[in-house]
Each structure stands twice: as structure tokens, then as C-alpha cells.
Design a protein around this motif. Sequence first.
Motif, short mmCIF file in Angstrom:
data_model
loop_
_atom_site.label_atom_id
_atom_site.label_comp_id
_atom_site.label_asym_id
_atom_site.label_seq_id
_atom_site.Cartn_x
_atom_site.Cartn_y
_atom_site.Cartn_z
N VAL A 12 0.84 -1.20 0.00
CA VAL A 12 0.00 0.00 0.00
C VAL A 12 0.88 1.25 0.00
O VAL A 12 0.64 2.21 -0.74
CB VAL A 12 -0.95 0.00 1.22
N MET A 13 1.91 1.24 0.84
CA MET A 13 2.85 2.35 0.89
C MET A 13 3.52 2.57 -0.46
O MET A 13 3.61 3.70 -0.96
CB MET A 13 3.91 2.07 1.96
N ARG A 14 3.98 1.48 -1.08
CA ARG A 14 4.69 1.61 -2.35
C ARG A 14 3.78 2.16 -3.45
O ARG A 14 4.19 2.98 -4.27
CB ARG A 14 5.28 0.26 -2.76
N ALA A 15 2.53 1.71 -3.47
CA ALA A 15 1.58 2.23 -4.45
C ALA A 15 1.36 3.73 -4.25
O ALA A 15 1.27 4.50 -5.21
CB ALA A 15 0.24 1.48 -4.34
N GLY A 16 1.28 4.14 -2.99
CA GLY A 16 1.06 5.56 -2.69
C GLY A 16 2.20 6.44 -3.15
O GLY A 16 1.98 7.47 -3.80
N TYR A 17 3.43 6.04 -2.85
CA TYR A 17 4.57 6.86 -3.27
C TYR A 17 4.74 6.86 -4.78
O TYR A 17 5.11 7.88 -5.38
CB TYR A 17 5.86 6.36 -2.59
N ALA A 18 4.45 5.73 -5.43
CA ALA A 18 4.54 5.68 -6.89
C ALA A 18 3.53 6.63 -7.52
O ALA A 18 3.84 7.34 -8.50
CB ALA A 18 4.31 4.25 -7.38
N ALA A 19 2.31 6.68 -6.97
CA ALA A 19 1.29 7.58 -7.50
C ALA A 19 1.70 9.03 -7.30
O ALA A 19 1.54 9.87 -8.21
CB ALA A 19 -0.05 7.32 -6.80
N ARG A 20 2.24 9.36 -6.14
CA ARG A 20 2.67 10.74 -5.90
C ARG A 20 3.82 11.10 -6.84
O ARG A 20 3.92 12.22 -7.32
CB ARG A 20 3.07 10.93 -4.44
N GLY A 21 4.69 10.13 -7.10
CA GLY A 21 5.77 10.37 -8.06
C GLY A 21 5.23 10.67 -9.45
O GLY A 21 5.72 11.56 -10.15
N ALA A 22 4.19 9.93 -9.85
CA ALA A 22 3.57 10.16 -11.17
C ALA A 22 2.96 11.55 -11.25
O ALA A 22 3.08 12.24 -12.27
CB ALA A 22 2.51 9.10 -11.44
N VAL A 23 2.30 11.98 -10.17
CA VAL A 23 1.69 13.31 -10.15
C VAL A 23 2.74 14.39 -10.37
O VAL A 23 2.57 15.29 -11.22
CB VAL A 23 0.96 13.55 -8.81
N ILE A 66 -6.12 5.74 -7.49
CA ILE A 66 -6.09 4.61 -6.54
C ILE A 66 -4.82 4.67 -5.69
O ILE A 66 -4.85 4.44 -4.48
CB ILE A 66 -6.18 3.28 -7.29
N GLY A 67 -3.70 5.03 -6.33
CA GLY A 67 -2.44 5.13 -5.60
C GLY A 67 -2.47 6.22 -4.55
O GLY A 67 -1.97 6.03 -3.43
N LEU A 68 -3.05 7.38 -4.88
CA LEU A 68 -3.13 8.46 -3.90
C LEU A 68 -4.04 8.11 -2.74
O LEU A 68 -3.77 8.47 -1.59
CB LEU A 68 -3.62 9.75 -4.59
N ILE A 69 -5.11 7.39 -3.02
CA ILE A 69 -5.96 6.92 -1.92
C ILE A 69 -5.22 5.88 -1.08
O ILE A 69 -5.34 5.86 0.15
CB ILE A 69 -7.28 6.36 -2.49
N ALA A 70 -4.40 5.05 -1.75
CA ALA A 70 -3.56 4.10 -1.00
C ALA A 70 -2.56 4.85 -0.12
O ALA A 70 -2.28 4.44 1.01
CB ALA A 70 -2.81 3.18 -1.97
N TYR A 71 -2.05 5.98 -0.64
CA TYR A 71 -1.12 6.81 0.15
C TYR A 71 -1.83 7.32 1.41
O TYR A 71 -1.24 7.35 2.50
CB TYR A 71 -0.61 7.97 -0.68
N MET A 72 -3.09 7.73 1.26
CA MET A 72 -3.86 8.18 2.42
C MET A 72 -3.99 7.05 3.44
O MET A 72 -3.77 7.26 4.64
CB MET A 72 -5.24 8.66 1.98
N VAL A 73 -4.36 5.86 2.96
CA VAL A 73 -4.51 4.71 3.86
C VAL A 73 -3.19 4.43 4.58
O VAL A 73 -3.16 4.23 5.81
CB VAL A 73 -4.97 3.47 3.07
N TRP A 74 -2.09 4.45 3.82
CA TRP A 74 -0.77 4.21 4.41
C TRP A 74 -0.47 5.23 5.50
O TRP A 74 -0.05 4.87 6.59
CB TRP A 74 0.29 4.24 3.31
#
Length: 286
Positions: A12-23, A66-74
Motif C-alpha cells: 500500500v505504501m509503495r503504491a502511494g509513493y509511486a502515485a505521488r511520483g507520477a503526479v 487509486i495510488g493516492l488513496i492508497a497513500y492516504m490509507v498508508w
Amino acid sequence: MTDKAPAWVVPVMRAGYAARGAVYTVVGGLALLAALRGGQAEGTTDALADLRSVPWGVALLWAIAIGLIAYMVWRLIDAWMDLECHGTDGKGIIARVGQAVTGVIHGAIGVSVASTAMGSGGSGGDGAQTATQKLMSMPWGPWLVMAAGLVTIGAGIYYAHKGLTEKYKRDIRVTPLARKLDPVMKFGLVAEGVVVGIIGVSIFYAGMTVDPSEAGGVGTALDQIRSAAFGRILLGVVAVGLIGFAVENFIEAAYRIVPRRSGDDVMTLARRAKLKAEGKLNEVSS
């Protein structure tokens, strides 16, 4: 360790940081084009909305959302379970509250990106103004807006301080790529601190003047940089920095550890730097 972090928090953490990187890849890249070609830099939502016109753009928007929401969960789980061992003293509580707040903010951005993917996204700048307007309508509204501005300024200072003092090294595993990109990560965090700080100033000023239109998001901050003396040069530098911040997020997505999951024996960039300073690096595997 009875309070060891559950295994699922890591992906979940990795998905979140990857999404923020994409942004920040998109926002920084478009800001760099604006600096090189002239024109107005775009805010987060507007920049991401441009993805709708490219092949696989909508699918990418959904992945980012989805990644940013995963970042929130993390971040919420991180703060609740104290996965980074901040502790329960005053400083630790402030750090954990900050984690929760940044998580909620990125979750809100994730919802906005999902709305954009469905073709109903709005302007990033308008979003900041709308949120400020809602706060302004509450009892003590202008004071709440100014407080939000000060908190945002504090977040900007935190990012810059984290970069300058290299605090980001604490939880990043040592790899050849992480070591090579270390200066890029440092510059990226400082640049992000500058942008977030400018956003905070605009929010504070909106509260002080009781004028929600003065508030703005990333696009407003980049426009203010663009309008300064040597603005295109400054915008170009900050744009490169935002791309550097994207790199920092991608490195975190790939190599970040969760202290309560990995234990204390993992060789991180910070531990390596400390051992090197003490002349003990050769005594352990690097």
C-alpha cells in the motif's frame, strides 16, 4: 515485536509513493515546458487532466487516483500504529498528526483525480479557493484560514528542512541507484518545500484579507514564481526540482522501509552515512 506492522502496509505504501511520483512527474514536466516555451504553469488537477487526451491516459489517471488513496490509507495507518517510531511525546504526536493530515490531503487529491478520469474534474486553483471559501464561511473563518495557511507554511518548511538535513535517508534502503540519486532527492524536497510554502503564504493572505480568491494551489504558486524577476529561469529551476521530488517519491516507492516491519538492522542511507562518518563502514556490509 508484538506491534510489528502487518505485511499489507508495505505494498500500500509503495503504491502511494509511486502515485505521488507520477503526479509530480506530470506537474514538474509541464512546468518545465512552460518555463522553456513561455505560458502559464498548470496546477495539479489541470495538469493531470491533460492526460485524458493521451493514449491510456484515463487508465493512468485511475491508477494515480487509486495510488493516492492508497497513500492516504498508508499515512493514516502509519500515524495510528506509529510505524516509523516517532513515539508519543509532543514532537512525536505532532509528526504523527502531520502524517495523518498529509494523508487526508492526498486522499482528497485522489478523489479529484478519479473525478477527472470520469471527465468531471475541475480546476486545481478553483479547488483551493473553494476550500478556503468554505472555511471562511465558518465561525472565526478568517482565523481558521490563516491557521491553515500557517500549517501549510510549516509543511513547506518541513519539506525543505527534511531535504537540507537529509532526514529522508532514515528509511531508504541502501542501493546503488538510491545512492546515485541522493542529490536529486535532496534538491527535490527543497523545491517541494518552496512550492508548498508559497501556497501557504497565499492561503494566509486570503484569510488576512478575507478574500478567498487570493488562495491557490500548485498552479498559483508556480505562477507567482513565474511572475518574479527572472521568473522563467526560477520556474525552470523549481520545475526541475519538482521532477526531482517525483524521483524522490519513486525511490521511496522502490526502496523505502517500514521500521516496525523491517527491524533495526537494515542498512539505510542514514545508517551508512553515520557508519562512514565514524569510520566503521568497512566493518559491516554496505
